[in-house]
Scaffold this motif. Sequence first.
Motif, mmCIF file in Angstrom:
data_model
loop_
_atom_site.group_PDB
_atom_site.id
_atom_site.type_symbol
_atom_site.label_atom_id
_atom_site.label_comp_id
_atom_site.label_asym_id
_atom_site.label_seq_id
_atom_site.Cartn_x
_atom_site.Cartn_y
_atom_site.Cartn_z
ATOM 1 N N SER A 273 0.840 -1.208 0.000
ATOM 2 C CA SER A 273 0.000 0.000 0.000
ATOM 3 C C SER A 273 0.867 1.247 0.000
ATOM 4 N N ALA A 274 1.944 1.211 0.775
ATOM 5 C CA ALA A 274 2.847 2.364 0.835
ATOM 6 C C ALA A 274 3.578 2.562 -0.489
ATOM 7 N N ILE A 275 4.163 1.493 -0.994
ATOM 8 C CA ILE A 275 4.982 1.624 -2.203
ATOM 9 C C ILE A 275 4.127 1.905 -3.429
ATOM 10 N N THR A 276 2.971 1.253 -3.543
ATOM 11 C CA THR A 276 2.131 1.516 -4.716
ATOM 12 C C THR A 276 1.572 2.932 -4.692
ATOM 13 N N TRP A 277 1.309 3.478 -3.492
ATOM 14 C CA TRP A 277 0.855 4.875 -3.419
ATOM 15 C C TRP A 277 1.951 5.797 -3.940
ATOM 16 N N LEU A 278 3.193 5.528 -3.521
ATOM 17 C CA LEU A 278 4.321 6.341 -3.981
ATOM 18 C C LEU A 278 4.533 6.205 -5.491
ATOM 19 N N VAL A 279 4.449 4.971 -5.994
ATOM 20 C CA VAL A 279 4.616 4.737 -7.437
ATOM 21 C C VAL A 279 3.518 5.453 -8.210
ATOM 22 N N GLN A 280 2.282 5.344 -7.734
ATOM 23 C CA GLN A 280 1.156 5.990 -8.419
ATOM 24 C C GLN A 280 1.316 7.506 -8.430
ATOM 25 N N THR A 281 1.635 8.082 -7.264
ATOM 26 C CA THR A 281 1.682 9.533 -7.122
ATOM 27 C C THR A 281 2.901 10.150 -7.800
ATOM 28 N N TYR A 282 4.068 9.584 -7.561
ATOM 29 C CA TYR A 282 5.299 10.237 -8.001
ATOM 30 C C TYR A 282 5.884 9.682 -9.301
ATOM 31 N N LEU A 283 5.345 8.587 -9.789
ATOM 32 C CA LEU A 283 5.868 8.028 -11.032
ATOM 33 C C LEU A 283 4.798 7.990 -12.115
ATOM 34 N N GLU B 8 1.480 9.030 -12.222
ATOM 35 C CA GLU B 8 0.748 10.275 -12.484
ATOM 36 C C GLU B 8 1.684 11.382 -12.979
ATOM 37 N N ALA B 9 2.876 11.444 -12.418
ATOM 38 C CA ALA B 9 3.826 12.493 -12.808
ATOM 39 C C ALA B 9 4.266 12.353 -14.264
ATOM 40 N N LEU B 10 4.398 11.116 -14.728
ATOM 41 C CA LEU B 10 4.854 10.883 -16.098
ATOM 42 C C LEU B 10 3.712 10.592 -17.072
ATOM 43 N N GLY B 11 2.481 10.637 -16.581
ATOM 44 C CA GLY B 11 1.332 10.367 -17.439
ATOM 45 C C GLY B 11 1.238 8.909 -17.868
ATOM 46 N N LEU B 12 1.647 8.011 -16.984
ATOM 47 C CA LEU B 12 1.651 6.574 -17.291
ATOM 48 C C LEU B 12 0.633 5.804 -16.445
ATOM 49 N N VAL B 13 -0.462 6.444 -16.106
ATOM 50 C CA VAL B 13 -1.461 5.830 -15.233
ATOM 51 C C VAL B 13 -2.013 4.532 -15.825
ATOM 52 N N TYR B 14 -1.988 4.417 -17.143
ATOM 53 C CA TYR B 14 -2.491 3.201 -17.795
ATOM 54 C C TYR B 14 -1.632 1.975 -17.478
ATOM 55 N N LEU B 15 -0.447 2.169 -16.928
ATOM 56 C CA LEU B 15 0.426 1.061 -16.533
ATOM 57 C C LEU B 15 0.262 0.679 -15.062
ATOM 58 N N GLN B 16 -0.795 1.185 -14.430
ATOM 59 C CA GLN B 16 -0.989 0.987 -13.000
ATOM 60 C C GLN B 16 -0.975 -0.481 -12.596
ATOM 61 N N THR B 17 -1.758 -1.308 -13.257
ATOM 62 C CA THR B 17 -1.857 -2.720 -12.873
ATOM 63 C C THR B 17 -0.508 -3.422 -13.009
ATOM 64 N N VAL B 18 0.173 -3.204 -14.113
ATOM 65 C CA VAL B 18 1.478 -3.838 -14.330
ATOM 66 C C VAL B 18 2.482 -3.369 -13.279
ATOM 67 N N ALA B 19 2.521 -2.070 -13.026
ATOM 68 C CA ALA B 19 3.458 -1.529 -12.037
ATOM 69 C C ALA B 19 3.161 -2.079 -10.648
ATOM 70 N N PHE B 20 1.890 -2.136 -10.286
ATOM 71 C CA PHE B 20 1.521 -2.639 -8.966
ATOM 72 C C PHE B 20 1.880 -4.119 -8.817
ATOM 73 N N ILE B 21 1.667 -4.914 -9.851
ATOM 74 C CA ILE B 21 2.008 -6.339 -9.791
ATOM 75 C C ILE B 21 3.516 -6.515 -9.613
ATOM 76 N N LEU B 22 4.313 -5.706 -10.297
ATOM 77 C CA LEU B 22 5.768 -5.786 -10.147
ATOM 78 C C LEU B 22 6.200 -5.429 -8.723
ATOM 79 N N VAL B 23 5.611 -4.396 -8.164
ATOM 80 C CA VAL B 23 5.921 -3.990 -6.793
ATOM 81 C C VAL B 23 5.549 -5.109 -5.818
ATOM 82 N N ILE B 24 4.356 -5.655 -5.966
ATOM 83 C CA ILE B 24 3.893 -6.720 -5.068
ATOM 84 C C ILE B 24 4.765 -7.960 -5.206
#
Length: 193
Positions: free
Chosen positions: A54-64, A66-82
């Motif tokens: 929850s902590a790391i995915t919030w940081l990835v979502q907010t600072y990576l 959303e900042a880079l306009g890559l929100v469509y990669l959310q599921t893939v990024a979250f799975i990699l973090v988990i």
Amino acid sequence: MIQAIFNSFIAAVFIENVILVRFLGICPFLGVSKKTKTAIGMGLAVTFVMAISSAITWLVQTYLLEALGLVYLQTVAFILVIAAIVQLVEMFLRKVSRPLYSALGVYLPLITTNCAVLGLSILNIQKDLNFLMSVLNGTFAGVGFMLAIVLFSGIRERLEYADTPAALKGFPSSLIAASLLSLAFFGFQGLQI
């Protein structure tokens, strides 16, 4: 603030329980709940992974993302973090508690694809929670996961020695017990938080 934390605890553990109300994470719930000892171990591992993810995915979502306009990669990024977090937990358990590591078996790597962990990370973003509330919600949801799996393991241990008709012996009686436990948790829906 304390009231918001208390409300988040009650909501995550009872009202919106990830297993018994949202029906996420059913695979380990049914697979690892034969013995209370392994259920506690799995509950602790999932709680830890939910809190950290929850902590790391919030940081990835907010600072990576959303900042880079890559929100469509959310599921893939979250799975990699988990997946990375679960690998760390797996290495830790192998080194510290070999019996628990062996007892959890294939279900430990399955935390990587546990829809409860991924679903909670996505729900935290959808609810627009801040960093602290996201981490607390993850921890509380993990506590709710552990509560559900430990309660269910106790029921399953009792069912082993119960006088059950042959047609309901084993897994069918477990499914009936799981549905009744889920109905009991749906009773918390009336709480106004």
